[in-house]
Enzyme design. Structure first.
Site, short mmCIF file in Angstrom:
data_model
loop_
_atom_site.label_atom_id
_atom_site.label_comp_id
_atom_site.label_asym_id
_atom_site.label_seq_id
_atom_site.Cartn_x
_atom_site.Cartn_y
_atom_site.Cartn_z
N HIS A 96 0.84 -1.21 0.00
CA HIS A 96 0.00 0.00 0.00
C HIS A 96 0.88 1.26 0.00
O HIS A 96 0.81 2.10 0.91
CB HIS A 96 -0.94 0.00 1.21
CG HIS A 96 -1.86 -1.19 1.26
ND1 HIS A 96 -2.84 -1.43 0.32
CD2 HIS A 96 -1.93 -2.22 2.14
CE1 HIS A 96 -3.47 -2.54 0.62
NE2 HIS A 96 -2.94 -3.04 1.71
N ASP A 270 -6.47 1.75 4.05
CA ASP A 270 -5.15 1.24 3.65
C ASP A 270 -4.58 2.02 2.47
O ASP A 270 -3.36 2.11 2.31
CB ASP A 270 -5.23 -0.24 3.26
CG ASP A 270 -5.08 -1.17 4.46
OD1 ASP A 270 -4.42 -0.78 5.43
OD2 ASP A 270 -5.63 -2.28 4.42
#
Length: 373
Positions: A96, A270
């Site tokens: 991420h 995220d």
């Protein structure tokens, strides 16, 4: 190949990169697997189980990183873990990077090869390593949201399904992908009043075909998102642009106008979150109240059901781990374009256009970077 499985350090993160049965598959093929002590203890995978599967036990993270070539994790490495990465390492984990400049810079500086679970694809264009955790997060989002609606949690004091003579709670779900679809299933099962919005008519048709008049489906125009967010008791942010920062669909002004005690569960946290008011929280302190709205923005939601999540994730990741170990990293990436889609960083350079765009950094194609491995 020497494979390392560290203990996760993120708050309340008890998932583990490889289960004992996955380790047994790799050791049977002749690979050397190192597992940090107590890596899976919290979810019933004892050190003795790993030893029986043929693993070596590392006393601590530093020892493990020193021993291993391929590091198989779950969540993105924290700063102390990133400091252990060297050019000979390959990191295989959720990364991420788009909303995380500090991690991006550290991984570039390490010289390591980093492959992100969340952008590995399949022949149908799906994201098979993201899907298991998206399924868990989608289902958990409704559980968490229902809990947060309780008065003691700062919510409106509502039961999502209502009771005879009392209307059900209104749930607005932004996104009809894997997270959104699982959230719909749970919300419908509880008897909630469900509306799902997506920019894809195919996604809406799929959900309509399954649920019919038990849900409402709307094209996610700006006006429709605004109307449904303001009308909702519970909003689930389930939007995703693979590898990129999440689009900000909910403005701070919209949050300020939501119902007092309404709940926002931002599963997109995220990737930076889909609301301007969202900021990452932990399982220790999962919520905060802003403008009268309960925000639940835990960045590792599936970690709360770590055993289920670990087993589901290993089902998806193990074939790729085997390929990396059996073929070597370069050949595995060259032969599998879907695994190659996960290549994010190599030799101090970015291979992911969406991450490069998010941070204003240069990047090279995966093919170019593979030549340097």
């Amino acid at each position: 190949m020497r494979i390392g499985v560290p203990r996760e350090l993120k708050n309340h993160e008890h998932r583990v990169g490889l289960t004992p049965s996955s380790v047994a598959e790799l050791t049977a093929l002749g690979h050397e697997v190192w597992v940090e002590r107590q890596a899976g203890a919290a979810i019933g995978f004892a050190d003795a189980d790993y030893r029986a599967a043929g693993a070596y036990l590392a006393a601590d993270g530093a020892t493990l990183y020193e021993a291993a070539e391929l590091i198989v994790k779950v969540k993105e490495p924290l700063p102390e873990e990133r400091a252990r990465l060297r050019p000979h390492h390959t990191l295989f984990a959720y990364l991420h990077l788009a909303p995380d400049r500090a991690q991006t810079d550290d991984l570039l500086a390490s010289g390591a090869t980093c492959i992100a679970y969340e952008t590995v694809s399949d022949a149908q264009g799906r994201l098979p390593l993201l899907a298991p955790m998206s399924e868990v997060a989608g289902r958990m989002a409704i559980q968490a949201g229902a809990h947060c609606l309780e008065t003691a949690q700062g919510g409106r004091g509502m039961l999502l399904g209502g009771v005879p003579g009392v209307p059900a709670g209104k749930v607005t779900i932004l996104g009809g992908g894997v997270v959104g679809s699982q959230a719909v299933a749970m919300a419908v099962g509880l008897g909630a009043d469900v509306t799902v919005l997506d920019r894809s008519l195919d996604a809406l048709r799929r959900l309509d075909g399954r649920y019919g008049n038990r849900i409402a489906t709307l094209l996610a125009t700006g006006a429709a998102v605004r109307e449904q967010v303001l009308a909702a008791d519970l909003v689930i942010g389930a939007v995703l642009i693979p590898g990129a920062a999440a689009p900000r669909l909910i403005s701070a002004e919209m949050v300020a106008r939501m119902k007092p005690g309404a709940v926002l569960v931002d599963v997109a946290i995220d990737q930076g979150g889909c609301a301007e008011t969202s900021r990452p929280t932990t399982h220790d302190e999962p919520t905060y109240l802003l403008d009268g709205v309960v925000h639940y923005c835990v960045a590792n939601m599936p970690g709360a059901v770590a055993r289920t999540s670990t087993l589901a994730l290993n089902n998806a990741t193990l074939p790729f781990v085997v390929a990396l170990a059996e073929k070597g990293v370069r050949r595995a990436l060259e032969e599998d374009p879907h695994l190659r889609g996960g290549l994010s960083v190599a030799r101090g350079q970015l291979a992911c256009a969406s991450v490069a765009e998010a941070h204003g950094l240069p990047y090279r194609s995966a093919a170019e970077l593979l030549a340097a491995l």
